[in-house]
Every structure is written in C-alpha cells, then in structure tokens.
Motif scaffolding. Structure first.
Motif, PDB file in Angstrom:
ATOM      1  N   UNK A  33      28.452  42.929  31.648  1.00 30.54           N
ATOM      2  CA  UNK A  33      29.547  42.959  32.627  1.00 30.54           C
ATOM      3  C   UNK A  33      29.996  44.398  32.890  1.00 30.54           C
ATOM      4  N   UNK A  34      30.057  45.205  31.838  1.00 31.59           N
ATOM      5  CA  UNK A  34      30.458  46.602  31.994  1.00 31.59           C
ATOM      6  C   UNK A  34      29.481  47.401  32.833  1.00 31.59           C
ATOM      7  N   UNK A  35      28.210  47.157  32.645  1.00 30.26           N
ATOM      8  CA  UNK A  35      27.195  47.826  33.475  1.00 30.26           C
ATOM      9  C   UNK A  35      27.404  47.446  34.936  1.00 30.26           C
ATOM     10  N   UNK A  36      27.711  46.174  35.177  1.00 33.64           N
ATOM     11  CA  UNK A  36      27.981  45.725  36.540  1.00 33.64           C
ATOM     12  C   UNK A  36      29.149  46.462  37.169  1.00 33.64           C
ATOM     13  N   UNK A  37      30.217  46.642  36.405  1.00 32.31           N
ATOM     14  CA  UNK A  37      31.360  47.390  36.931  1.00 32.31           C
ATOM     15  C   UNK A  37      30.998  48.855  37.155  1.00 32.31           C
ATOM     16  N   UNK A  38      30.277  49.437  36.222  1.00 30.04           N
ATOM     17  CA  UNK A  38      29.930  50.858  36.317  1.00 30.04           C
ATOM     18  C   UNK A  38      29.021  51.153  37.504  1.00 30.04           C
ATOM     19  N   UNK A  39      28.086  50.246  37.797  1.00 28.72           N
ATOM     20  CA  UNK A  39      27.172  50.486  38.918  1.00 28.72           C
ATOM     21  C   UNK A  39      27.607  49.727  40.173  1.00 28.72           C
ATOM     22  N   UNK A  40      28.803  49.141  40.116  1.00 34.45           N
ATOM     23  CA  UNK A  40      29.389  48.414  41.250  1.00 34.45           C
ATOM     24  C   UNK A  40      28.489  47.271  41.716  1.00 34.45           C
ATOM     25  N   UNK A  99      26.531  41.674  47.413  1.00 35.51           N
ATOM     26  CA  UNK A  99      27.929  41.277  47.457  1.00 35.51           C
ATOM     27  C   UNK A  99      28.740  42.537  47.747  1.00 35.51           C
ATOM     28  N   UNK A 100      29.666  42.418  48.652  1.00 30.69           N
ATOM     29  CA  UNK A 100      30.476  43.573  49.053  1.00 30.69           C
ATOM     30  C   UNK A 100      31.396  43.997  47.916  1.00 30.69           C
ATOM     31  N   UNK A 101      31.595  45.300  47.826  1.00 25.48           N
ATOM     32  CA  UNK A 101      32.503  45.868  46.845  1.00 25.48           C
ATOM     33  C   UNK A 101      33.543  46.666  47.614  1.00 25.48           C
ATOM     34  N   UNK A 102      34.810  46.447  47.320  1.00 22.68           N
ATOM     35  CA  UNK A 102      35.880  47.181  48.007  1.00 22.68           C
ATOM     36  C   UNK A 102      35.740  48.673  47.729  1.00 22.68           C
ATOM     37  N   UNK A 103      35.948  49.463  48.759  1.00 24.09           N
ATOM     38  CA  UNK A 103      35.763  50.909  48.651  1.00 24.09           C
ATOM     39  C   UNK A 103      36.936  51.633  47.995  1.00 24.09           C
ATOM     40  N   UNK A 104      38.041  50.948  47.782  1.00 24.33           N
ATOM     41  CA  UNK A 104      39.203  51.616  47.204  1.00 24.33           C
ATOM     42  C   UNK A 104      39.096  51.675  45.686  1.00 24.33           C
ATOM     43  N   UNK A 105      39.480  52.802  45.138  1.00 24.99           N
ATOM     44  CA  UNK A 105      39.540  53.003  43.686  1.00 24.99           C
ATOM     45  C   UNK A 105      38.245  52.643  42.958  1.00 24.99           C
ATOM     46  N   UNK A 106      37.135  53.131  43.465  1.00 21.08           N
ATOM     47  CA  UNK A 106      35.856  52.882  42.809  1.00 21.08           C
ATOM     48  C   UNK A 106      35.815  53.494  41.412  1.00 21.08           C
ATOM     49  N   UNK A 107      36.528  54.586  41.246  1.00 24.39           N
ATOM     50  CA  UNK A 107      36.526  55.245  39.937  1.00 24.39           C
ATOM     51  C   UNK A 107      37.163  54.363  38.873  1.00 24.39           C
ATOM     52  N   UNK A 108      38.113  53.503  39.271  1.00 22.28           N
ATOM     53  CA  UNK A 108      38.736  52.592  38.295  1.00 22.28           C
ATOM     54  C   UNK A 108      37.702  51.582  37.800  1.00 22.28           C
ATOM     55  N   UNK A 109      36.913  51.027  38.716  1.00 21.84           N
ATOM     56  CA  UNK A 109      35.871  50.067  38.330  1.00 21.84           C
ATOM     57  C   UNK A 109      34.843  50.741  37.428  1.00 21.84           C
ATOM     58  N   UNK A 149      35.280  53.427  35.550  1.00 23.54           N
ATOM     59  CA  UNK A 149      35.898  53.746  34.261  1.00 23.54           C
ATOM     60  C   UNK A 149      36.037  52.477  33.406  1.00 23.54           C
ATOM     61  N   UNK A 150      36.442  51.373  34.026  1.00 18.72           N
ATOM     62  CA  UNK A 150      36.557  50.106  33.281  1.00 18.72           C
ATOM     63  C   UNK A 150      35.190  49.661  32.778  1.00 18.72           C
ATOM     64  N   UNK A 151      34.164  49.817  33.609  1.00 17.76           N
ATOM     65  CA  UNK A 151      32.803  49.474  33.194  1.00 17.76           C
ATOM     66  C   UNK A 151      32.349  50.322  32.025  1.00 17.76           C
ATOM     67  N   UNK A 152      32.614  51.617  32.109  1.00 21.33           N
ATOM     68  CA  UNK A 152      32.261  52.504  31.002  1.00 21.33           C
ATOM     69  C   UNK A 152      33.008  52.137  29.732  1.00 21.33           C
ATOM     70  N   UNK A 153      34.273  51.777  29.881  1.00 20.38           N
ATOM     71  CA  UNK A 153      35.065  51.346  28.725  1.00 20.38           C
ATOM     72  C   UNK A 153      34.518  50.071  28.100  1.00 20.38           C
ATOM     73  N   UNK A 154      34.104  49.119  28.948  1.00 21.77           N
ATOM     74  CA  UNK A 154      33.515  47.877  28.431  1.00 21.77           C
ATOM     75  C   UNK A 154      32.205  48.149  27.698  1.00 21.77           C
ATOM     76  N   UNK A 155      31.370  48.998  28.280  1.00 22.24           N
ATOM     77  CA  UNK A 155      30.091  49.321  27.633  1.00 22.24           C
ATOM     78  C   UNK A 155      30.337  50.027  26.299  1.00 22.24           C
ATOM     79  N   UNK A 156      31.269  50.969  26.286  1.00 25.09           N
ATOM     80  CA  UNK A 156      31.596  51.668  25.033  1.00 25.09           C
ATOM     81  C   UNK A 156      32.128  50.685  23.985  1.00 25.09           C
ATOM     82  N   UNK A 157      33.011  49.792  24.401  1.00 26.52           N
ATOM     83  CA  UNK A 157      33.540  48.773  23.482  1.00 26.52           C
ATOM     84  C   UNK A 157      32.415  47.881  22.948  1.00 26.52           C
ATOM     85  N   UNK A 158      31.489  47.523  23.812  1.00 23.33           N
ATOM     86  CA  UNK A 158      30.362  46.674  23.415  1.00 23.33           C
ATOM     87  C   UNK A 158      29.481  47.382  22.394  1.00 23.33           C
ATOM     88  N   UNK A 159      29.215  48.656  22.614  1.00 23.04           N
ATOM     89  CA  UNK A 159      28.387  49.421  21.671  1.00 23.04           C
ATOM     90  C   UNK A 159      29.087  49.525  20.319  1.00 23.04           C
TER      91      UNK A 159
END
Length: 157
Positions: A104-111, A34-44, A46-56
């Motif tokens: 879901x957070x892992x998905x965002x973190x690894x795009x 599935x295509x992932x937009x190339x803009x602001x990848x760092x936001x995705x 960072x959000x993924x990392x935040x979700x994983x941290x919240x989950x832990x």
C-alpha cells in the motif's frame, strides 16, 4: 508423515504473492489508469514512504524476534518454538502485515491507487494459501498453547 513433522507450506508463497500484487498494480495503472488528484502529491508520497519505512521496521523486528527465539523465518520450514514476544504480542502475522503495508505504501509513493486494491487482495490470498496452513501447523506442534495465543492475539491487527 505425522502432523507434528509436517511443513506448513511446500513453497514460500507470500513474497511471491505480494510481488505479483505490485506488478499487477503497475500493469493495471498502465492499462486502466485511476485518476490521482493533483493537489498535495507530496503528502501522498510522504505517507507512502512512511508506510514503507514502518513495514520494513516491522518486518525486521519480526524476523529478529524469530531468530532470537531460534525458530525459522521461512514459511515452508517447521517451527521449533511458539513465538509470542516482540511484534507477535500484537499480531500473529507481523511479516505479512508488513508486506501489506509496504504494498500500500509503494502505491501511495508512486501514486498508484491500484496498489491499495492489490494489497488487500494479496492479504486475502495470503490468508487462504499461507496463514490457514501455518496455523494448522502451529496447532499441531504447540496445541493448547497456540490456541491460547490465538485467543489473545489477532491474526492481522
């Protein structure tokens, strides 16, 4: 065996279900990307990392609460106490919610957008395979107290 002594599950399925969800998402992205937009990848990421941290944090808080109440963490063991404190005040399944958020957070973190899809599928499968049985176990163990708890606390969020 009477229902009071019955274990909710014969095998602790949820960690395996969520691990399979992550593996399936990786395979799906490899074969059906599935295509992932190339803009602001760092936001995705960072959000993924935040979700994983919240989950832990949620999982550790939930497990610590169970240990403090002298009951089991494992879903294939009998509960000795009805836990309604800590994260269990807000959701009846904080550990499974944490697994879902982590997937879901892992998905965002690894795009990998497939992780969000498989996280939802894993949550549905966990509801059918584990949560329904655990709730029957808790109802047989704690009766009206568990019913009151269910009326005041949602299953997920």
């Amino acid at each position: 065996m009477n229902a009071y002594r019955m274990k909710p599950l014969a095998f602790p399925w949820p960690p395996l279900i969520y691990s399979a969800a992550i593996a399936a998402a990786i395979l799906l992205q490899a074969y059906f990307p599935l295509a992932v937009a190339e803009t602001n990848l760092w936001i995705a990421r960072a959000a993924g990392g935040g979700l994983v941290l919240s989950a832990v944090i949620l999982d550790v808080w939930a497990m610590r609460t169970l240990l403090d109440c002298h009951t089991t963490i494992l879903p294939n063991r009998c509960s000795t106490h009805l836990v309604t404190s800590g994260p269990y005040r807000f959701t009846r399944n904080p550990i499974y919610l944490g697994y879902t958020l982590a997937t879901a957070g892992i998905g965002l973190a690894i795009l990998n957008p497939w992780c969000i899809v498989t996280a939802m599928l894993a949550a549905g499968i966990t509801s059918v395979i584990a949560i329904k049985r655990e709730e029957l176990h808790l109802l047989s163990r704690f009766g009206i107290d568990f019913e009151r708890y269910c009326n005041g606390t949602t299953r997920w969020i």
